[in-house]
Design an enzyme around this catalytic site. Structure first.
Site, PDB file in Angstrom:
ATOM      1  N   GLU A  69       0.821  -1.212   0.000  1.00  0.00           N
ATOM      2  CA  GLU A  69       0.000   0.000   0.000  1.00  0.00           C
ATOM      3  C   GLU A  69       0.858   1.267   0.000  1.00  0.00           C
ATOM      4  O   GLU A  69       0.339   2.377   0.028  1.00  0.00           O
ATOM      5  CB  GLU A  69      -0.941  -0.021   1.205  1.00  0.00           C
ATOM      6  CG  GLU A  69      -2.267  -0.707   0.934  1.00  0.00           C
ATOM      7  CD  GLU A  69      -2.167  -2.164   0.537  1.00  0.00           C
ATOM      8  OE1 GLU A  69      -1.498  -2.932   1.238  1.00  0.00           O
ATOM      9  OE2 GLU A  69      -2.754  -2.543  -0.499  1.00  0.00           O
ATOM     10  N   TRP A 117       3.539 -10.659   2.067  1.00  0.00           N
ATOM     11  CA  TRP A 117       3.470 -10.277   3.488  1.00  0.00           C
ATOM     12  C   TRP A 117       3.026 -11.377   4.426  1.00  0.00           C
ATOM     13  O   TRP A 117       3.123 -11.227   5.642  1.00  0.00           O
ATOM     14  CB  TRP A 117       2.612  -9.036   3.676  1.00  0.00           C
ATOM     15  CG  TRP A 117       1.209  -9.087   3.111  1.00  0.00           C
ATOM     16  CD1 TRP A 117       0.809  -8.563   1.918  1.00  0.00           C
ATOM     17  CD2 TRP A 117       0.037  -9.673   3.695  1.00  0.00           C
ATOM     18  NE1 TRP A 117      -0.532  -8.791   1.732  1.00  0.00           N
ATOM     19  CE2 TRP A 117      -1.032  -9.463   2.808  1.00  0.00           C
ATOM     20  CE3 TRP A 117      -0.210 -10.341   4.892  1.00  0.00           C
ATOM     21  CZ2 TRP A 117      -2.325  -9.916   3.062  1.00  0.00           C
ATOM     22  CZ3 TRP A 117      -1.503 -10.797   5.151  1.00  0.00           C
ATOM     23  CH2 TRP A 117      -2.548 -10.583   4.238  1.00  0.00           C
ATOM     24  N   ASP A 175      -7.574  -4.822  -4.972  1.00  0.00           N
ATOM     25  CA  ASP A 175      -6.722  -5.185  -3.825  1.00  0.00           C
ATOM     26  C   ASP A 175      -6.935  -6.630  -3.393  1.00  0.00           C
ATOM     27  O   ASP A 175      -6.937  -6.943  -2.209  1.00  0.00           O
ATOM     28  CB  ASP A 175      -6.939  -4.241  -2.619  1.00  0.00           C
ATOM     29  CG  ASP A 175      -5.898  -4.474  -1.527  1.00  0.00           C
ATOM     30  OD1 ASP A 175      -4.741  -4.761  -1.869  1.00  0.00           O
ATOM     31  OD2 ASP A 175      -6.249  -4.364  -0.336  1.00  0.00           O
TER      32      ASP A 175
HETATM   33 CA    CA Z   1      -3.096  -5.086  -0.317  1.00  0.00          CA
END
Ligand code: CA
Ligand code: CA
Length: 598
Positions: free
Chosen positions: A213, A272, A332
């Site tokens: 982001e 992540w 997203d």
């Molecule tokens: Ca994301």
């Protein structure tokens, strides 16, 4: 064991040692001293051994299946708390972690980059490590940590300021600490590290990084376990070049094949959630987050490997294969979800349930698409997945181009399902080889989404989008689904009012354990989904339960502590979780022994 004589002191690197006086301290010290090193064999066998949980996912394949079968649908009404451990302090918020257990000691990470070592018999603290974090960290989704890794005499974890830290398992003192990248540019780290073997380099600690982001470029890194020395790096976005032994090596993909101009230089793709390992094909599987920015009109093309699974060779850091779940993402739909290795019809396959709402089965030897099926309802961004594994987009559900709007500031909005928090987010599913079902913690929700103009600015949010998440059903958002990977059918589902945000555990005893934001740890019959047991932990559960055996008894543990992305980004949905109290507690349960007389 009495703790009133405990002396607490703070040492230089933020280690709080709980030195217990008297005989109990001697016993505790002896136990800590006797704690043996965790070997590669221990990691390789973790899924089969009931006496420990030495890896995230209960084994490299991350099936979150335990062969322990003492606790069953017949006796689970006797499951009672054995002890509870509070993380203490004023720092609470989300506890998205999974405990590890080795030689009678539990290692559990907490919010704000903390690690605790706990005596598994009594719940007493042995040591605590608390990282010193800088102010103003760019965390997108709460101050959480998703767990540690064990190897040798060390416990490894990552900190919010994007460091990999190795602690002495016996004392909690720092052995080595390495910065992955600059947190002021948007890098953070929250995943559990992965330990894998390699012929060329010896044992490696493999990590990802967060920050899609903020226009970072995601990468996977492998370091030597002894000293943290970097062995290889693998950028996740096409055009960027990896390293091996300190020298430039291969490029990821082919520059400008699926990205225009220089957009790949700030292309996101953060891995992540960390990875899983397939010891049969000797492959690391990593999921890759969204391409940046969210506004897809500024980056025409598939934008590889944004929203993908990639298979990495631990010897070289090279990509063996990739599979993109959402090409040219505009919602997203991070593709970071865990890849779980299993056998289906005698074939080596892997399954993954994506933020985009589809559950995929892939050939884990070459990444070839086998099947996809929706695991949530009312998916609108795609009409389905074609026979080659590519989504059949519905253009009506891609938000409009702001450059084509009347004032050039806001593109046309769409209501699209699922929301960007996903049909499934970080919370890991489980697979039972007994029932041959996957247990997926899912959420049914949509979002109003629109695009805005955006240019990259270091350390600033790089979205170019606005959104509001909304429920799509009156009575529930969360839904635990039992998915048959052979048919793509949901065999049963158990709905939950608030969004599910914690992981799942399944056992040879025929049970499925999971927690809810309402605070309940629940056990279901793995075959039917029938609720058999529940316990109120006092705060919302967003962590993943484990089970292990000690002195002939089976234990179940889960960390309770409400937080994560939902209260921060949930929009209208956050209302369903209002009033849930904070907390930070590890709860441990075992079966009540027979009462002598009635
Ligand atoms: Ca994301
Ligand atoms: Ca084990």
């Amino acid at each position: 064991m009495k703790e009133n004589s405990a002396k607490k002191k703070t040492t230089g690197m933020g280690v709080r040692v709980c030195a217990l006086a008297g005989a109990s301290a001697v016993a505790l010290a002896a136990m800590v001293a006797a704690a043996s090193a965790v070997t590669m064999e221990d990691l390789a066998n973790d899924a089969k051994t009931t006496g420990d949980v030495v890896s995230n996912g209960l084994g490299w394949h991350a099936q979150r299946y335990s062969p322990s079968n003492q606790i069953t649908p017949e006796n689970i009404n006797r499951l009672v708390p054995a002890w509870a451990f509070s993380f203490g302090g004023e720092k609470m918020r989300g506890q998205e972690t999974q405990p590890l257990v080795s030689d009678g000691i539990m290692y559990v990470t907490g919010s704000y980059s903390r690690v605790f070592a706990i005596d598994t018999k009594t719940g007493h603290r042995i040591w605590e490590y608390s990282a010193r974090l800088p102010e103003g960290l760019l965390t997108c989704c709460d101050v959480i940590n998703r767990g540690a890794a064990l190897f040798g005499d060390k416990v490894y974890f990552m900190t919010l300021d994007a460091k990999v830290v190795a602690l002495d398992k016996k004392t909690g003192k720092v052995v080595w600490s390495k910065e992955i990248d600059d947190p002021t540019a948007g890098f953070t780290a929250t995943a559990a590290p992965l330990i894998v073997p390699s012929k060329a380099h010896g044992p490696l600690i493999v990590t990802g990084v967060s920050g899609s982001e903020f226009g970072i470029v995601g990468r996977v890194e492998a370091r030597k376990v002894d000293n943290g020395e970097l062995v290889w790096t693998r950028p996740t976005i096409e055009g960027n070049v990896g390293t091996l032994n300190g020298k430039e090596t291969t490029m990821t993909g082919k520059k400008n094949e699926t990205w225009p101009g220089d957009m790949w230089k700030t292309g996101g793709g953060a891995p992540w959630l960390g990875g899983t390992y397939d010891d049969e094909t000797k492959t690391i599987f990593m999921g890759v987050g969204n391409p940046g920015p969210w506004n897809s009109y500024v980056r025409p093309g598939d934008n590889k490997w944004g929203c993908s699974r990639i298979a990495i060779d631990p010897e070289t850091g090279n990509i063996k294969w990739g599979y993109q779940t959402t090409p040219h993402d505009g919602w997203d739909y991070d593709g970071t979800n865990e890849v779980i290795s299993f056998e289906m019809d005698g074939k080596k396959v892997a399954a993954t349930a994506d933020r985009n709402g589809f559950f995929y089965v892939l050939d884990r030897e070459d990444g070839k698409f086998i099947s996809a099926a929706p695991f949530v309802e009312k998916i609108s961004w795609a009409k389905g997945i074609d026979e080659k594994g590519r989504p059949i987009f519905d253009p009506a559900f891609r938000p409009g181009d702001p450059a084509k709007s009347a004032d050039g500031k806001k593109g046309s909005a769409v209501f699209v399902v699922p929301s960007f928090l996903g049909g499934k987010n970080w919370m890991p599913m489980a697979y039972s080889p007994d029932t041959q079902l996957f247990y997926i913690p899912s959420n049914e929700w949509g979002m109003d989404l629109w695009n805005e103009p955006i240019t990259y600015k270091r350390g600033a949010a790089y979205l170019g989008a606005g959104f509001t998440i909304k429920p799509i059903f009156d009575d529930h958002i969360g839904s635990l689904k039992a998915m048959d990977p052979k048919t793509g059918k949901i065999v049963w589902q158990v709905n939950n009012k608030a969004p599910l945000w914690g992981g799942v555990l399944t056992t040879a005893g025929g049970l499925v354990f999971y927690g809810t934001p309402e605070g309940m740890l629940k056990a279901l019959d793995a075959k039917s989904g029938k609720e058999l047991w529940s316990f109120n932990t006092g705060s919302g559960i967003v962590g993943s339960p484990i089970t292990w055996e000690q002195d002939g008894e089976q234990y179940v543990s889960v960390v309770s502590g409400w937080g994560g992305a939902v209260p921060l980004w949930g929009g209208e949905v956050a209302k369903s979780t209002q009033g849930i109290p904070q907390g930070a507690m590890t709860w441990t349960f075992k079966l009540l022994k027979d009462v002598a007389s009635k």
